[in-house]
Design a protein around this motif. Structure first.
Motif, PDB file in Angstrom:
ATOM      1  N   HIS A  62       0.852  -1.201   0.000  1.00  0.00           N
ATOM      2  CA  HIS A  62       0.000   0.000   0.000  1.00  0.00           C
ATOM      3  C   HIS A  62       0.883   1.244   0.000  1.00  0.00           C
ATOM      4  O   HIS A  62       1.439   1.629   1.026  1.00  0.00           O
ATOM      5  CB  HIS A  62      -0.892  -0.019   1.248  1.00  0.00           C
ATOM      6  N   HIS A  64       1.197   5.319  -1.910  1.00  0.00           N
ATOM      7  CA  HIS A  64       0.610   6.332  -2.801  1.00  0.00           C
ATOM      8  C   HIS A  64       1.725   7.030  -3.572  1.00  0.00           C
ATOM      9  O   HIS A  64       2.230   8.075  -3.147  1.00  0.00           O
ATOM     10  CB  HIS A  64      -0.184   7.361  -1.991  1.00  0.00           C
ATOM     11  N   HIS A 215      -9.932   1.557   1.285  1.00  0.00           N
ATOM     12  CA  HIS A 215      -9.466   2.280   2.474  1.00  0.00           C
ATOM     13  C   HIS A 215     -10.605   2.345   3.490  1.00  0.00           C
ATOM     14  O   HIS A 215     -11.705   2.804   3.161  1.00  0.00           O
ATOM     15  CB  HIS A 215      -9.103   3.724   2.121  1.00  0.00           C
ATOM     16  N   HIS A 247      -6.082  -0.478   6.336  1.00  0.00           N
ATOM     17  CA  HIS A 247      -6.212   0.228   7.624  1.00  0.00           C
ATOM     18  C   HIS A 247      -7.121  -0.517   8.597  1.00  0.00           C
ATOM     19  O   HIS A 247      -6.648  -1.040   9.592  1.00  0.00           O
ATOM     20  CB  HIS A 247      -6.654   1.681   7.448  1.00  0.00           C
ATOM     21  N   ASP A 301       1.894   3.325   2.866  1.00  0.00           N
ATOM     22  CA  ASP A 301       0.823   4.310   2.753  1.00  0.00           C
ATOM     23  C   ASP A 301       1.393   5.654   2.272  1.00  0.00           C
ATOM     24  O   ASP A 301       1.967   5.723   1.206  1.00  0.00           O
ATOM     25  CB  ASP A 301       0.061   4.440   4.072  1.00  0.00           C
TER      26      ASP A 301
HETATM   27 ZN   LIG Z   1      -3.696   4.941   1.630  1.00  0.00          ZN
END
Ligand SMILES: [Zn+2]
Length: 415
Positions: A62, A64, A215, A247, A301
């Motif tokens: 995960h 971004h 998410h 998450h 993340d």
């Molecule tokens: Zn994320």
């Protein structure tokens, strides 16, 4: 020596430690692990790795890539706290981000590789303002890296699906354009209609025969209801093993008996959990989830973006942070933590033939640690990063190559 030349050469890693404690010479032939005695006479020998640890290539479940601010000036972090405020904060600021999405994403990808990541799942923002522009940049980046790194792309509705009328069609177009999975976001807390939000996500996945990664930052009550609904839809659509929830803070905010029942539901439905262990949120009970049979993987993340000023895309560091927050201290627990960024994450990404073994693709890293617990605690930069026998990072000198990954400025790459 060029990369092409090295690809044709056999390699031998002299005297490395293996994760199971053995000490061995490891051969690499035609891009695959081999017996050291079976490599060709002209093999490149790496003698400076003696006593270092060979691990499978790391997997970030995960990340971004499109959001990072790397390559631009330092930006003071906003005090925005709620998810809604942070979404609006990013939408307001992003037109001023520089350099381009592709360039910033490439810098983060290079950073991840320098820390040993060879495969990752990246969530790319899709919304009515930017349309598919970030997706196109990331797909182009994936093409430009030419398979050196396995890059899975999630079409991610960061601003919600129902609140922005063009987004369902944009997600549809993103999946048609090459995104590998469809994302979702807080179906109740952000979009205020769990059923409608999840129906769109699962219908799109069914239409395109693709996976799902949602998410979920929702609270204990909203989040657990959303998880049950996701599990139910996963069973109905026959998508076991194809659905992940990132998450899932709610799992760490409820009683353990309730978490156990929910974990059983997730396990039976084939829904995985991905965690980044952010410092301010409840921590999903990873041991409990694993004991129930839920697949759990780790991800970075946000790295150096408007959501977080922290992060360096090191999955050894992420495993350390997860171990720290989970209270894991024994060698056994520290060793198991590595699975979150190796075997379990690789299974989530459905990577073929993953791991260290004779005949498997020679994808691995060598770190200056004697064993796995020490690597988790010290989280050193790798001396060597290999992907299918191709050297992506080499700090030991022998066989040193010019950086084969420095692709900024090259022509756009069309798949
Ligand atoms: Zn994320």
């Amino acid at each position: 020596m060029t990369v092409a030349t090295l690809m044709n050469r056999d390699l031998v890693l002299i005297g490395v430690n293996l994760p199971d404690g053995r000490h061995a010479d490891v051969g690499i032939r035609h891009g695959r692990f081999a017996q050291a005695r079976n490599v060709r006479d002209d093999a490149v020998e790496y003698t400076a790795l003696d006593g270092c640890l060979l691990l499978p290539g790391l997997v970030d479940a995960h990340l971004h890539l499109d959001k990072t601010l790397l390559g631009g000036p330092w930006r003071a972090h906003s005090a925005a706290n709620t998810i809604a405020d942070r979404i609006e904060n990013e939408r307001r600021l992003r037109s001023s981000f520089a350099p381009s999405v592709r360039e910033r994403a490439n810098l983060l990808l290079e950073m991840a590789v320098s820390h040993g990541t060879v495969a990752l799942r990246t969530h790319v923002d899709i919304d009515d303002d930017i349309g598919l522009t970030s997706l196109e940049a990331i797909l182009d980046l994936r093409c430009a890296w030419g398979g050196k790194v396995d890059l899975q792309v999630v079409a991610f509705p960061q601003g919600g699906i129902l609140r922005r009328p063009k987004v369902p069609n944009l997600l549809d177009a993103a999946l048609a354009a090459g995104a590998d999975l469809v994302g979702g976001l807080d179906p109740q807390a952000v979009d205020l209609d769990r059923n409608a939000h999840l129906k769109i996500v699962f219908d799109l996945a069914a239409k395109h025969a693709k996976g799902i990664d949602i998410h979920l930052h929702e609270s204990a009550v909203e989040g657990t209801e959303s998880l049950r609904h996701i599990a139910r839809l996963t069973r109905q659509h026959g998508l076991a093993g194809q659905v992940a929830v990132s998450h899932a803070f709610c799992l760490g905010a409820i009683e353990r008996d309730d978490a156990r029942r929910l974990a059983d539901d997730l396990a039976q439905s084939g829904v995985a959990i991905v965690t980044a262990a952010p410092g301010t949120a409840p921590m999903p009970p990873i041991d409990l989830l694993r004991d129930a049979g839920v697949r759990v993987a780790a991800g970075s993340d946000n790295v150096r973006d408007v959501w977080s000023p922290f992060g360096n895309a090191s999955m050894l560091e992420r495993c350390m942070l997860i171990a720290y927050r989970s209270g894991w201290r024994t060698d056994e627990a520290l060793t198991r933590s590595l699975g979150l960024a190796t075997t379990e994450a690789a299974a989530l990404l459905d990577l073929d033939d993953y791991g260290i073994g004779i005949g498997k693709p020679a994808t691995g890293i060598v770190v200056p640690s004697q064993h796995v617990p020490e690597a988790i605690v010290e989280r050193p930069a790798p001396k060597l990063v290999l992907s299918r026998g191709v050297i992506l990072r080499n700090t030991v000198g022998e066989g040193r190559t010019p950086n084969p990954l420095h692709i900024r400025g090259e022509r756009p790459c069309k798949e």
